[in-house]
Design an enzyme around this catalytic site. Structure first.
Site: not given
Ligand code: THU
Length: 160
Positions: A62, A64, A73, A75, A112, A115
């Protein structure tokens, strides 16, 4: 009016040691990617590793952003890289591992909804299922035999 029930099937492994060897290898690569995540805001690191049918392994984590919705994210970072570098090459497996920087994460963290939708695009196009494995940093691993299992009533190109 009639009630419709939708069922799904998942497989639970008690620990990474129980999963097949090629998946353990992917989990290790996903964990390496997780540790390199850029997650200064949520402090929640996620790593993903994909196995392609040509043997390539693609990893992502991920990323940010100070403007929160601009982040991505793990994925989607991984699958869009695969789609950009290896268009048309099937994705066989995806493994996901997630862990908080603040507390140990010992239970499986599912992908999520956004994704799931993004992965679905590739599964629908390639016409063969993508195995999805997800876990925390340690502990149980959950396997789904396909993305479709995780996203009933998918919105895909057939409705357009
Ligand atoms: N996140 C992912 O990388 N994948 C997911 O399927 C759910 C959330 C990340 C996004 C964000 O940077 C952190 O997790 C918190 O939500």
């Amino acid at each position: 009016m009639k009630e419709v029930k939708i069922e799904t099937t998942l497989y639970v492994f008690n620990s990474i040691e129980e999963v097949p060897n090629d998946v353990i290898n992917l989990m290790r690569q996903a964990a390496k990617a997780r540790k390199k995540a850029y997650a200064p805001y949520s402090k929640f690191n996620v790593g993903a590793a994909l196995l392609l049918e040509n043997g390539e392994v693609i990893t992502g984590n991920n990323q940010e952003n100070a403007s929160y919705p601009s982040g991505l994210c793990a994925e989607r970072t991984a699958i869009y890289y695969a789609g950009s570098q290896f268009p048309g090459i099937k994705i066989l497996k995806m493994v996901i591992t997630a862990g908080s920087q603040n507390t140990p994460t010992n239970s499986p963290i599912p992908p999520c909804g956004a994704c799931r939708q993004a992965i679905s695009e590739y599964e629908v196009n390639q016409k063969t299922p993508i195995e999805i494995y997800f876990m925390g940093e340690t502990g149980k691993v959950i396997k789904s035999n396909s993305l479709a299992n995780l996203l009933p009533l998918v919105f895909d190109k057939s409705v357009l």
